[in-house]
Design a protein around this motif. Structure first.
Motif, PDB file in Angstrom:
ATOM      1  N   VAL A   1      58.462  10.875   5.425  1.00 43.22           N
ATOM      2  CA  VAL A   1      57.290   9.725   5.213  1.00 43.22           C
ATOM      3  C   VAL A   1      56.565   9.492   6.571  1.00 43.22           C
ATOM      4  N   THR A   2      57.191   9.653   7.696  1.00 38.44           N
ATOM      5  CA  THR A   2      56.450   9.177   8.908  1.00 38.44           C
ATOM      6  C   THR A   2      55.252  10.023   9.113  1.00 38.44           C
ATOM      7  N   MET A   3      55.035  11.157   8.467  1.00 38.65           N
ATOM      8  CA  MET A   3      53.945  12.000   9.068  1.00 38.65           C
ATOM      9  C   MET A   3      52.623  11.515   8.362  1.00 38.65           C
ATOM     10  N   TRP A   4      52.731  10.711   7.333  1.00 39.45           N
ATOM     11  CA  TRP A   4      51.608  10.199   6.494  1.00 39.45           C
ATOM     12  C   TRP A   4      50.577   9.535   7.255  1.00 39.45           C
ATOM     13  N   GLU A   5      51.266   8.781   8.263  1.00 43.48           N
ATOM     14  CA  GLU A   5      50.375   7.561   9.044  1.00 43.48           C
ATOM     15  C   GLU A   5      49.005   8.366   9.288  1.00 43.48           C
ATOM     16  N   ILE A   6      48.615   9.217  10.125  1.00 45.72           N
ATOM     17  CA  ILE A   6      47.508   9.233  10.704  1.00 45.72           C
ATOM     18  C   ILE A   6      46.577   9.965   9.788  1.00 45.72           C
ATOM     19  N   TYR A   7      47.330  10.911   8.987  1.00 43.75           N
ATOM     20  CA  TYR A   7      46.434  11.669   7.830  1.00 43.75           C
ATOM     21  C   TYR A   7      45.715  10.583   6.916  1.00 43.75           C
ATOM     22  N   ALA A   8      46.450   9.678   6.465  1.00 43.12           N
ATOM     23  CA  ALA A   8      45.973   8.375   5.635  1.00 43.12           C
ATOM     24  C   ALA A   8      45.049   7.674   6.287  1.00 43.12           C
ATOM     25  N   LEU A   9      45.187   7.215   7.419  1.00 44.09           N
ATOM     26  CA  LEU A   9      44.386   6.467   8.218  1.00 44.09           C
ATOM     27  C   LEU A   9      42.959   7.275   8.452  1.00 44.09           C
TER      28      LEU A   9
END
Length: 352
Positions: free
Chosen positions: A135-143
């Motif tokens: 899950v952690t890798m979603w952070e920057i892509y989503a923002l």
């Protein structure tokens, strides 16, 4: 020279992907991701992207189908072979072995997990749930996706001539800032704008302009894809996410109190040297410094992110002195909402 007007005008195509590479994220995500994958891969977590500016009603600005299309496209991506070779073989912070071979192999088949998208009172609530390592890798892509979609929609009504004028004016503003910074050649600064960027191409242009014009003052970028493409130094260590999750795992007030230090103890088991940068303000800087273990003052430096920067800098200097350390031999990094004039003020106050 990039023709921004044409490229932005072409965003009206059926799908112009915002995320085209899984390297298009902050470099610290890979350092944290390896740390999580090594030590806590199966810890269940739930992260949500929530717009804190309630007056900007994103769900009324960005069509849900458009947002879903970008998120779904990101989930189709995998790391390319040359990207993995770069992560495995490039020298980061003077080391060529920061990323373990086993972690690189894990990345070879990595894909972003599913997401949940809801609309609540004119806002999107974007939620990611599952194993921490996934899950952690979603952070920057989503923002980055949400930020860039808002920019695209804001400019969709402009014709090519209006876009050309807009970017010409904005380039002039950037150049005036760079000219100010060139007057302070001993300042050191890095680009750190991926999560709130106007767009990848604009971020690339600004970063390239800084690198070309600021010389040694420009030390790199947090964006791994830009570092990969342009041979910039990749910059970053860790973020608030680690102590936040450690805090959530605490089963008592005592364990919660020590969680902010326990995560650093684990971090220094995995990394050393230039990566030993403390981010002390997840639960408040003053209490962190007051109760920090003795070994914390031996780390390379600190990143001041949430507290008023001058007050934070003075507090850290006093803390090092009280711990018997020479503050002049430590690294201070300021990173919260910095404009050029504030950067210059901080540099003049704390250099040396």
């Amino acid at each position: 020279m990039m023709d921004f007007a044409t490229r932005v005008h072409n965003h009206n195509y059926r799908l112009d992907p915002i995320i085209r590479s899984l390297l298009d994220t902050d470099f610290y995500k890979f350092l944290m991701h390896q740390f999580i994958w090594m030590l806590y891969p199966k810890v269940p977590v739930t992260f949500s992207l929530i717009n804190r500016t309630k007056t900007v009603r994103l769900a009324e600005i960005i069509p849900e189908a458009v947002l879903r299309a970008q998120l779904d496209h990101a989930r189709t991506l995998t790391f390319r072979e040359n990207e993995l070779i770069w992560l495995a073989g490039n020298r980061f912070y003077g080391r060529r072995d920061i990323f373990r071979p086993e972690y690189i192999e894990y990345l070879r088949t990595f894909r972003l997990p599913d997401y949940k998208l809801e609309t609540v009172d004119g806002q999107y609530v974007l939620t990611f749930e599952g194993d921490w390592a996934a899950v952690t890798m979603w952070e920057i892509y989503a923002l980055a996706i949400v930020s860039e979609l808002r920019s695209r929609i804001a400019m969709a009504s402009l014709d090519k001539f209006e876009l050309d004028i807009l970017y010409a004016q904005t380039k002039t503003k950037i150049w005036n800032k760079i000219k100010k910074l060139k007057s302070y050649p001993d300042m050191r600064l890095a680009e750190f704008g991926t999560r709130r960027r106007h767009g990848f191409l604009w971020q690339e242009w600004v970063t390239d302009a800084m690198a070309n014009e600021l010389g040694r003052s420009f030390v790199g970028t947090s964006n791994a894809l830009l570092a990969f493409k342009h041979s910039f130094e990749a910059i970053g260590t860790n973020s608030h996410e680690l102590p936040m999750v450690f805090g959530c795992l605490a089963d008592s007030d005592e364990v919660l109190k020590t969680a902010q230090y326990d995560v650093l103890a684990k971090w220094q088991e995995v990394y050393d040297g230039e990566l030993l940068i403390i981010l002390p303000d997840t639960f408040g800087m003053t209490q962190f410094l007051r109760d920090a273990p003795a070994w914390a003052s031996k780390w390379t430096g600190m990143r001041m992110d949430s507290k008023e920067p001058v007050a934070a800098g003075e507090e850290v200097i006093a803390w090092y002195a009280m711990r018997g350390e020479d503050p002049r031999k430590k690294r201070a990094m300021f990173s919260d909402g910095l404009e050029v004039d504030l950067m210059i003020d901080l540099h003049q106050r704390f250099r040396g």
